[in-house]
Design a protein around this motif. Structure first.
Motif, PDB file in Angstrom:
ATOM      1  N   ALA A 159      -3.243  23.138 -11.712  1.00  0.00           N
ATOM      2  CA  ALA A 159      -2.851  23.610 -10.389  1.00  0.00           C
ATOM      3  C   ALA A 159      -2.321  22.464  -9.528  1.00  0.00           C
ATOM      4  N   LEU A 160      -2.950  21.291  -9.630  1.00  0.00           N
ATOM      5  CA  LEU A 160      -2.458  20.117  -8.900  1.00  0.00           C
ATOM      6  C   LEU A 160      -1.061  19.731  -9.368  1.00  0.00           C
ATOM      7  N   ASN A 161      -0.835  19.750 -10.680  1.00  0.00           N
ATOM      8  CA  ASN A 161       0.482  19.401 -11.212  1.00  0.00           C
ATOM      9  C   ASN A 161       1.541  20.378 -10.726  1.00  0.00           C
ATOM     10  N   ALA A 162       1.175  21.669 -10.618  1.00  0.00           N
ATOM     11  CA  ALA A 162       2.130  22.652 -10.112  1.00  0.00           C
ATOM     12  C   ALA A 162       2.455  22.373  -8.647  1.00  0.00           C
ATOM     13  N   LEU A 163       1.422  22.013  -7.865  1.00  0.00           N
ATOM     14  CA  LEU A 163       1.678  21.628  -6.474  1.00  0.00           C
ATOM     15  C   LEU A 163       2.571  20.397  -6.394  1.00  0.00           C
ATOM     16  N   ALA A 164       2.303  19.416  -7.270  1.00  0.00           N
ATOM     17  CA  ALA A 164       3.101  18.186  -7.274  1.00  0.00           C
ATOM     18  C   ALA A 164       4.549  18.482  -7.596  1.00  0.00           C
ATOM     19  N   ALA A 165       4.794  19.393  -8.563  1.00  0.00           N
ATOM     20  CA  ALA A 165       6.175  19.733  -8.928  1.00  0.00           C
ATOM     21  C   ALA A 165       6.895  20.376  -7.759  1.00  0.00           C
ATOM     22  N   ARG A 166       6.205  21.259  -7.043  1.00  0.00           N
ATOM     23  CA  ARG A 166       6.833  21.892  -5.879  1.00  0.00           C
ATOM     24  C   ARG A 166       7.070  20.875  -4.766  1.00  0.00           C
ATOM     25  N   ALA A 167       6.097  19.965  -4.585  1.00  0.00           N
ATOM     26  CA  ALA A 167       6.253  18.949  -3.539  1.00  0.00           C
ATOM     27  C   ALA A 167       7.407  18.003  -3.828  1.00  0.00           C
ATOM     28  N   ALA A 168       7.614  17.701  -5.123  1.00  0.00           N
ATOM     29  CA  ALA A 168       8.693  16.781  -5.502  1.00  0.00           C
ATOM     30  C   ALA A 168      10.058  17.415  -5.251  1.00  0.00           C
ATOM     31  N   TRP A 198       0.890   8.835   3.563  1.00  0.00           N
ATOM     32  CA  TRP A 198       0.529   9.860   2.599  1.00  0.00           C
ATOM     33  C   TRP A 198       1.676  10.028   1.617  1.00  0.00           C
ATOM     34  N   ASN A 199       1.404  10.694   0.492  1.00  0.00           N
ATOM     35  CA  ASN A 199       2.466  10.998  -0.448  1.00  0.00           C
ATOM     36  C   ASN A 199       2.715  12.510  -0.458  1.00  0.00           C
ATOM     37  N   PRO A 200       3.763  12.987  -1.135  1.00  0.00           N
ATOM     38  CA  PRO A 200       4.103  14.419  -1.071  1.00  0.00           C
ATOM     39  C   PRO A 200       2.981  15.341  -1.535  1.00  0.00           C
ATOM     40  N   LEU A 201       2.240  14.954  -2.587  1.00  0.00           N
ATOM     41  CA  LEU A 201       1.173  15.832  -3.056  1.00  0.00           C
ATOM     42  C   LEU A 201       0.061  15.952  -2.022  1.00  0.00           C
ATOM     43  N   ALA A 202      -0.260  14.873  -1.318  1.00  0.00           N
ATOM     44  CA  ALA A 202      -1.271  14.949  -0.255  1.00  0.00           C
ATOM     45  C   ALA A 202      -0.813  15.910   0.833  1.00  0.00           C
ATOM     46  N   GLN A 203       0.472  15.878   1.162  1.00  0.00           N
ATOM     47  CA  GLN A 203       0.996  16.791   2.171  1.00  0.00           C
ATOM     48  C   GLN A 203       0.864  18.237   1.702  1.00  0.00           C
ATOM     49  N   VAL A 238       0.840  -1.194   0.000  1.00  0.00           N
ATOM     50  CA  VAL A 238       0.000   0.000   0.000  1.00  0.00           C
ATOM     51  C   VAL A 238       0.878   1.249   0.000  1.00  0.00           C
ATOM     52  N   ALA A 239       1.941   1.237   0.817  1.00  0.00           N
ATOM     53  CA  ALA A 239       2.861   2.378   0.846  1.00  0.00           C
ATOM     54  C   ALA A 239       3.527   2.589  -0.510  1.00  0.00           C
ATOM     55  N   ARG A 240       3.898   1.493  -1.178  1.00  0.00           N
ATOM     56  CA  ARG A 240       4.532   1.629  -2.496  1.00  0.00           C
ATOM     57  C   ARG A 240       3.553   2.188  -3.524  1.00  0.00           C
ATOM     58  N   MET A 241       2.268   1.844  -3.384  1.00  0.00           N
ATOM     59  CA  MET A 241       1.273   2.372  -4.313  1.00  0.00           C
ATOM     60  C   MET A 241       1.215   3.896  -4.225  1.00  0.00           C
ATOM     61  N   LEU A 242       1.315   4.451  -3.013  1.00  0.00           N
ATOM     62  CA  LEU A 242       1.274   5.900  -2.860  1.00  0.00           C
ATOM     63  C   LEU A 242       2.434   6.555  -3.590  1.00  0.00           C
ATOM     64  N   GLU A 243       3.606   5.909  -3.550  1.00  0.00           N
ATOM     65  CA  GLU A 243       4.789   6.461  -4.202  1.00  0.00           C
ATOM     66  C   GLU A 243       4.652   6.472  -5.717  1.00  0.00           C
ATOM     67  N   ARG A 244       3.807   5.608  -6.265  1.00  0.00           N
ATOM     68  CA  ARG A 244       3.664   5.494  -7.714  1.00  0.00           C
ATOM     69  C   ARG A 244       2.583   6.407  -8.266  1.00  0.00           C
ATOM     70  N   LEU A 245       2.064   7.308  -7.455  1.00  0.00           N
ATOM     71  CA  LEU A 245       0.977   8.189  -7.875  1.00  0.00           C
ATOM     72  C   LEU A 245       1.405   9.647  -7.732  1.00  0.00           C
TER      73      LEU A 245
END
Length: 271
Positions: free
Chosen positions: A262-271, A131-136, A107-114
């Motif tokens: 907007a989500l993709n921009a958040l994801a890029a910053r989180a990464a 949780w994953n970085p985007l959720a944070q 389950v933890a690995r699945m979060l990393e793949r999203l």
């Protein structure tokens, strides 16, 4: 009740369990077989040797849930084996005595793949356990401390809770799940303490609790006001991890929409 299959399963698990794995000491004793003896299983399960012997010989009555749980503990069964034991006895395995906070590795690995999906896992008491970085980035940096509880956020204002179009509905969803959990885990001290806090600190919670709401996990849409990303129209889907009574919450936006950008921009910053 599948008596023959149940008998074979018990014999096989008893033969495959070494005494030291069951916490037994065998120093100075001579054993003809490497597995446990029937009387040892009976002692570990707090039942008579005659009763256990009859189960292994497919002659016993249908065992109760208490007996099956005792056998599962004595034979050190995995959660999947415990469920199988109950099925063979013609019963449905109830949850364990406490809510599960560990997260299974797959389950933890699945979060990393999203990376473009905000994903988090909640336990039966609505504690966020993974949780994953985007959720944070989407729900608040305090997730990193691993102490976030969505019920406390909703009703007690603990932690960052961005306003959404479905805040009222989410309150009913939370209470419905906590009511189910209270029935399943009546002796869980963490859950008992949480319910005490919510009853004492929130009139809104008390009012919803009295209505006995019922909700099933599924697909929902919501509009969220994020301080950095602005107004987001989001899809929320829930996957169940039934063996641990956990939920995987997946938050996405429609392809090509301003919200997905907007989500993709958040994801890029989180990464």
């Amino acid at each position: 009740m599948a008596r023959q299959e149940l008998a074979r399963f018990l014999r096989g698990r008893r033969a495959g369990l070494r005494p030291h794995e069951a916490g037994l000491t065998t120093a100075g004793t001579v054993r003809r077989t490497p597995g446990l003896r029937r009387e040892e299983v009976a002692e570990l399960a707090h039942m008579s040797v005659d009763y256990y012997t009859r189960l292994e010989q497919a002659r016993g009555p249908r065992p109760s849930a208490r007996i099956l749980d005792a056998l599962a503990q004595a034979l050190r069964l995995t959660p999947a084996e415990r469920s199988h034991l109950f099925r063979l006895a013609g019963s449905t395995a109830p949850p364990g005595s406490d809510t599960v906070r560990r997260v299974r590795p797959h389950v933890a690995r699945m979060l990393e793949r999203l990376p473009e999906t905000a994903a988090l896992v909640t336990d039966a008491a609505y504690g966020v356990v993974a949780w994953n970085p985007l959720a944070q980035a989407l729900f608040g940096g305090d997730l990193a401390r691993g102490t976030t509880n969505l019920a406390r956020r909703r009703f007690l204002g603990q932690g960052r809770m961005h306003p959404t179009s479905r805040t009222e509905e989410f309150g009913h969803i939370v209470v419905a799940r906590l009511r189910r959990s209270a029935d399943r885990y009546p002796h869980d001290p963490r859950l008992t303490a949480l319910l005490g806090e919510l009853h004492a600190g929130s009139e809104d919670f008390r009012q919803i609790w009295r209505t006995h709401p019922v909700h099933a996990p599924g697909h929902r849409t919501k509009t969220l006001d994020h301080p950095e990303a602005g107004t987001l129209r989001l899809n929320c889907d829930v996957l169940l991890v039934p063996e641990d009574d956990q939920e995987v919450v997946l938050v996405t936006a429609d392809p090509g929409s301003p919200s997905v950008r907007a989500l993709n921009a958040l994801a890029a910053r989180a990464a």
